[in-house]
Scaffold this motif. Structure first.
Motif, PDB file in Angstrom:
ATOM      1  N   ILE A 187     -12.826 -15.111 -50.354  1.00  0.00           N
ATOM      2  CA  ILE A 187     -11.485 -14.695 -49.916  1.00  0.00           C
ATOM      3  C   ILE A 187     -10.437 -15.183 -50.914  1.00  0.00           C
ATOM      4  CG2 ILE A 187      -9.719 -15.104 -48.158  1.00  0.00           C
ATOM      5  CD1 ILE A 187     -11.995 -15.117 -46.083  1.00  0.00           C
ATOM      6  N   GLU A 188     -10.590 -16.413 -51.381  1.00  0.00           N
ATOM      7  CA  GLU A 188      -9.645 -16.942 -52.358  1.00  0.00           C
ATOM      8  C   GLU A 188      -9.721 -16.189 -53.676  1.00  0.00           C
ATOM      9  OE1 GLU A 188      -7.192 -19.180 -52.039  1.00  0.00           O
ATOM     10  OE2 GLU A 188      -7.680 -19.036 -49.908  1.00  0.00           O
ATOM     11  N   ALA A 189     -10.903 -15.692 -54.013  1.00  0.00           N
ATOM     12  CA  ALA A 189     -11.066 -14.928 -55.260  1.00  0.00           C
ATOM     13  C   ALA A 189     -10.251 -13.639 -55.241  1.00  0.00           C
ATOM     14  CB  ALA A 189     -12.540 -14.615 -55.504  1.00  0.00           C
ATOM     15  N   ARG A 198     -11.285  -9.339 -58.205  1.00  0.00           N
ATOM     16  CA  ARG A 198     -10.869  -8.940 -56.854  1.00  0.00           C
ATOM     17  C   ARG A 198     -11.760  -7.824 -56.332  1.00  0.00           C
ATOM     18  NH1 ARG A 198      -5.981  -8.925 -59.510  1.00  0.00           N
ATOM     19  NH2 ARG A 198      -5.646  -6.683 -59.182  1.00  0.00           N
ATOM     20  N   GLN A 199     -12.087  -6.903 -57.220  1.00  0.00           N
ATOM     21  CA  GLN A 199     -12.932  -5.768 -56.823  1.00  0.00           C
ATOM     22  C   GLN A 199     -14.314  -6.238 -56.374  1.00  0.00           C
ATOM     23  OE1 GLN A 199     -13.133  -2.363 -59.572  1.00  0.00           O
ATOM     24  NE2 GLN A 199     -15.370  -2.526 -59.478  1.00  0.00           N
ATOM     25  N   ASN A 200     -14.947  -7.088 -57.165  1.00  0.00           N
ATOM     26  CA  ASN A 200     -16.302  -7.552 -56.834  1.00  0.00           C
ATOM     27  C   ASN A 200     -16.318  -8.477 -55.625  1.00  0.00           C
ATOM     28  OD1 ASN A 200     -17.898  -6.179 -58.781  1.00  0.00           O
ATOM     29  ND2 ASN A 200     -17.131  -7.549 -60.371  1.00  0.00           N
ATOM     30  N   ALA A 201     -15.274  -9.309 -55.520  1.00  0.00           N
ATOM     31  CA  ALA A 201     -15.181 -10.177 -54.337  1.00  0.00           C
ATOM     32  C   ALA A 201     -15.064  -9.326 -53.067  1.00  0.00           C
ATOM     33  CB  ALA A 201     -13.985 -11.115 -54.460  1.00  0.00           C
ATOM     34  N   TYR A 278     -16.891 -29.477 -45.064  1.00  0.00           N
ATOM     35  CA  TYR A 278     -15.548 -29.104 -44.623  1.00  0.00           C
ATOM     36  C   TYR A 278     -14.667 -29.038 -45.862  1.00  0.00           C
ATOM     37  CZ  TYR A 278     -17.525 -29.943 -40.086  1.00  0.00           C
ATOM     38  OH  TYR A 278     -18.326 -29.869 -38.976  1.00  0.00           O
ATOM     39  N   ILE A 279     -14.700 -27.859 -46.483  1.00  0.00           N
ATOM     40  CA  ILE A 279     -14.036 -27.637 -47.765  1.00  0.00           C
ATOM     41  C   ILE A 279     -12.954 -26.575 -47.587  1.00  0.00           C
ATOM     42  CG2 ILE A 279     -14.348 -26.964 -50.167  1.00  0.00           C
ATOM     43  CD1 ILE A 279     -17.341 -27.602 -49.797  1.00  0.00           C
ATOM     44  N   ILE A 280     -11.798 -26.824 -48.169  1.00  0.00           N
ATOM     45  CA  ILE A 280     -10.738 -25.817 -48.208  1.00  0.00           C
ATOM     46  C   ILE A 280     -10.590 -25.380 -49.658  1.00  0.00           C
ATOM     47  CG2 ILE A 280      -8.275 -25.382 -47.896  1.00  0.00           C
ATOM     48  CD1 ILE A 280      -8.355 -27.137 -45.453  1.00  0.00           C
ATOM     49  N   TRP A 281     -10.802 -24.085 -49.871  1.00  0.00           N
ATOM     50  CA  TRP A 281     -10.755 -23.518 -51.216  1.00  0.00           C
ATOM     51  C   TRP A 281      -9.356 -22.967 -51.502  1.00  0.00           C
ATOM     52  CZ3 TRP A 281     -15.296 -24.380 -53.628  1.00  0.00           C
ATOM     53  CH2 TRP A 281     -16.450 -24.484 -52.857  1.00  0.00           C
TER      54      TRP A 281
END
Length: 782
Positions: A187-189, A198-201, A278-281
């Motif tokens: 999502i961040e990508a 963005r397209q591949n993500a 518990y990671i926030i990207w």
């Protein structure tokens, strides 16, 4: 017979651990407990024959014996990994939890922190994924998938590279296999300035089909500056996830709001059941790369909700609903952080946590007080809205936090008048947003009601408002609180039947003066249970009791145990009685075989209120329970007493004289209230200037054997104020007590008493008697 479903990747960690360690743990038969081994074998035999309830009972009974991880690892090796894996797909959630627990215990048999070992070998795995040899590719894929979130940042750069198509395709395959572990990073990508990234993500998110991606994908679609090719794949992925066209979906800002709500409430659709990290990207747009930060488990939901709110406000800063939710999130984070620190401090005191771990937690939560500042900055309108949400959720702790903010920041003009014609030009045309405060005056939870009336007292209204007639009676009730009981209800609310049960249980508890605290997950329940002040009883849903718990505290090493075991093992909760809430007679009979007398009461969802009352009477009759209830009552009474002491007779429309008798009763030596309650009561009586208080104040002043100087000095000062306000001749008993205190020996007491006598309308005979008393005293001293 059992159908063995698709191989679960997490189970492969068992084999992976062996390959990463220097040696394989070889179990020795002589170390096994025969009883546990037989229970495990009988349980799996029942499972293979489709006798799932019997399988669950036997396996859980074995796990209640606390077998070591080596025993479990050997057991899994013997019965087969695929058979244990199939339990993770069982229809019965209890059986799925048992399977997860077996897997986690088995993993613990192999020494070393396996994920850290995987990270050290990331370059090797990435090279393997590029290899021309299929075996190397398979091996690298296997390891990367099991590394989960920690491998994502090593893989994402490939999505933005148009070269090395074969490698990029393999990366996509790995990310899809990771499933929800990769979602938030992908999502961040979507924020990358690289349109190919963005397209591949977008494509990968469409294959994963995780609803957390809906807002970000919708945002791409709505962006007028986004490239057509990227929009195309965002559109396709949205349909794969939702089975709806983009026109049928809510706007991106609305989707962000609902995502934030789901995080805030800890809904299972956005919080994976088997979450270890518990990671926030966050995507660093300037350097076009993924960044990460770990957060304490108890803070994860709120911080993810906060991020979703910011995403919504970026699209529309005037989106009203988000601001009030954001206030709730800020205050909730502050509350949870304070609870975590207080819990760790208490744990350190009893030796359960070392000082360095406590220091580490405080460092991670440094500046948590600023969350209160952020909540305040949002504005009072949204504080009131957050109060409404808290009351609707039955979150008394958050409601009190909102009321405390309103107490400091609120204004009378924000709350509706009782009589509309009383409005002047200042009130005309105003839209009140203070209705939630009025509503909180009649809340079912006394903690909220008491906080609300204290707020109304501190706001000091000069006009009659709705609900004002409830303020003083409730303050009097709070002042007289003697015992407060708290029940922690840990229940997974999934449908209307569950919601109806919880609402019914909440009303039943409140009706018998037991405050309910509702936790909708095992992890949240454990955090609440370990917080201070403690609860009197824990009411635990049976299906949650055997869920795997990873000791979600930054101050402890991870421990694999169940929710029930955690509650029984921790020094802060092990003595709290547990009531197990069972769905039906069959469920009750099953769990009784497992927990036997470890559970204080087995109750059904169709409980009888009389039976529940009888159980409470037995539970609350212990000395420890009575002590805790008294402590909570004292806190409530002290807050009420301080609120009363805030009232100024010359600047209030409250009928403060109705408080005189309750204040006098509170000071009665037979009532035995603590000084933190008595002191503000004494000061209030002095301020109110009512002669009815003189008798009790004089008796307290005269008793220097049981009353501290602070109490006696306050009594002398309050007597002085009353005598000055009334200009009365002191009764004989009062005069004699004041005269006696002139030889107290403490200068401050004597000065205060002298002032009281100076403020009294003394007769000439009383003046002569005082001078004679002082002269004799001086002569004796000389």
């Amino acid at each position: 017979m059992v159908k063995l479903k698709r191989f679960i990747p997490v189970l492969g960690v068992l084999l992976l651990l062996v390959s990463l360690s220097n040696s394989v743990v070889v179990p020795q038969d002589e170390g096994f407990e025969d009883e546990i081994r037989k229970l495990l074998e009988d349980g799996m035999d029942a499972y293979k024959r489709g006798k799932y309830e019997d399988a669950y009972t036997k396996l859980e009974t074995a796990l209640q014996r606390h077998p070591n991880s080596t025993l479990i690892y050997a057991f899994i090796q013997r019965v087969g990994h695929d058979l244990i894996a199939s339990m993770l797909n069982a229809e019965d959630e209890k059986l799925r939890n048992t399977g997860k627990r077996l897997i986690e215990l088995g993993k613990a048999a192999v020494p070393g922190e396996w994920r850290k070992e995987l990270i050290k070998r990331m370059d090797e795995f990435i090279t393997g994924l590029k290899s021309d040899k299929q075996a190397e590719v398979f091996k690298a894929t296997y390891y990367l998938v099991n590394a989960g979130p920690w491998a994502v940042k090593y893989l994402l750069p490939a999505l933005g590279e148009k070269k090395e198509e074969i490698f990029r395709t393999r990366v996509v395959d790995v990310l899809v296999r990771m499933n929800v572990d990769a979602t938030n990073a992908l999502i961040e990508a979507l924020d990358s300035p690289n349109d190919f990234m963005r397209q591949n993500a977008s494509i990968v998110l469409g294959h994963i089909k995780d609803e957390r991606a809906i807002p970000a994908l919708k945002k791409l679609w709505e962006d007028p500056n986004e490239k057509v090719e990227v929009k195309k794949y965002a559109n396709e992925s949205l349909y794969k996830i939702t089975k709806k066209t983009v026109d049928e979906l809510r706007s991106a800002k609305e989707e962000y709001f609902y995502l934030a709500e789901k995080y805030y409430y800890g809904m299972s659709s956005v919080i994976p059941t088997f979450q270890h990290e518990y990671i926030i990207w966050k995507w660093d747009r300037e350097n076009d790369k993924l960044t990460q930060r770990e957060v304490p488990p108890f803070a994860y939901n709120d911080q993810m909700a906060e991020e979703a709110c910011y995403d919504a406000l970026e699209l529309d800063p005037n989106y009203e609903r988000v601001w009030s939710l954001l206030v709730s999130i800020f205050l909730n984070q502050y509350i949870e952080g304070r609870i975590a620190i207080e819990t760790a401090e208490r744990s350190t005191m009893v030796g359960d946590t070392d000082a360095s771990a406590l220091a580490g937690l405080k460092k991670r939560l440094a500046g948590i007080e600023r969350l209160n500042v952020q909540a305040n900055m949002a504005g009072k309108k949204y504080i009131y809205q957050a109060l409404t949400r808290a009351m609707e959720d039955g979150n008394a702790i958050l409601a009190k936090a909102c009321l405390n903010v309103i107490k400091e920041m609120g204004k009378e003009i924000e709350i509706p008048l009782y009589d509309e014609p009383e409005r002047n030009e200042d009130w005309l045309g105003r839209k009140y947003f203070g209705y939630p405060l009025i509503k909180s005056l009649t809340n079912d939870d006394k903690r909220v009601r008491y906080a609300a009336v204290e707020t109304m007292v501190y706001l000091n209204p000069q006009h009659k408002h709705l609900g004002m007639e409830l303020v003083l009676p409730s303050v009097i009730d709070a002042l007289g609180e003697q015992a407060v009981r708290v029940a922690l209800v840990i229940y997974d609310v999934k449908d209307d039947e569950d919601r109806n049960f919880i609402n019914q249980l909440r009303k039943s508890l409140i009706s018998v003066n037991v405050f309910p605290v509702i936790s909708r997950s095992g992890g949240e329940g454990i955090i609440r249970a370990k917080s201070y002040p403690s609860v009197d009883v824990i009411m635990l849903q049976s299906k949650i009791s055997n869920q795997v718990y990873f000791a979600e505290e930054a101050t402890r090493q991870p421990v694999i145990e169940t929710i029930f075991d955690t509650l029984k093992a921790d020094v802060r909760t092990k003595n709290i009685p547990i009531y197990l809430i069972c769905k039906n007679d069959l469920d009750r009979d099953s769990v009784k075989k497992i927990y036997t007398d470890k559970v204080d009461t087995y109750m059904l969802t169709t409980y009888n209120k009389l039976d529940l009352n009888a159980a409470f009477e037995k539970t609350f009759n212990t000395p420890e329970a009575q002590k805790d209830a008294k402590g909570r009552a004292n806190e409530i009474s002290a807050q009420a007493a301080n609120a009363i002491a805030y009232i100024r007779p010359t600047d209030t429309i409250y009928s403060y004289r109705n408080l005189i008798e309750p204040l006098i009763k509170t000071l009665d030596p037979q009532v035995l209230r603590i000084d933190e309650i008595r002191l503000p009561c004494i000061k209030a009586l002095g301020t109110f200037g009512d002669v009815r208080a003189l008798d009790v104040l004089a008796r307290l002043l005269d008793d220097n054997s049981t009353n501290k100087k602070e109490i006696r000095l306050a009594c002398a000062n309050s007597i002085s104020k009353i005598l000055r306000a009334t200009d009365m001749v002191p009764p004989v008993e009062l005069f004699d007590i004041l005269k006696k205190q002139l030889s107290d020996g403490d200068y401050e007491i004597e000065i205060a008493v002298g002032e009281a006598l100076g403020n009294a309308k003394l007769t000439n005979e009383q003046r002569r008697e005082l001078e004679k008393f002082k002269r004799i005293k001086r002569e004796v001293e000389e």
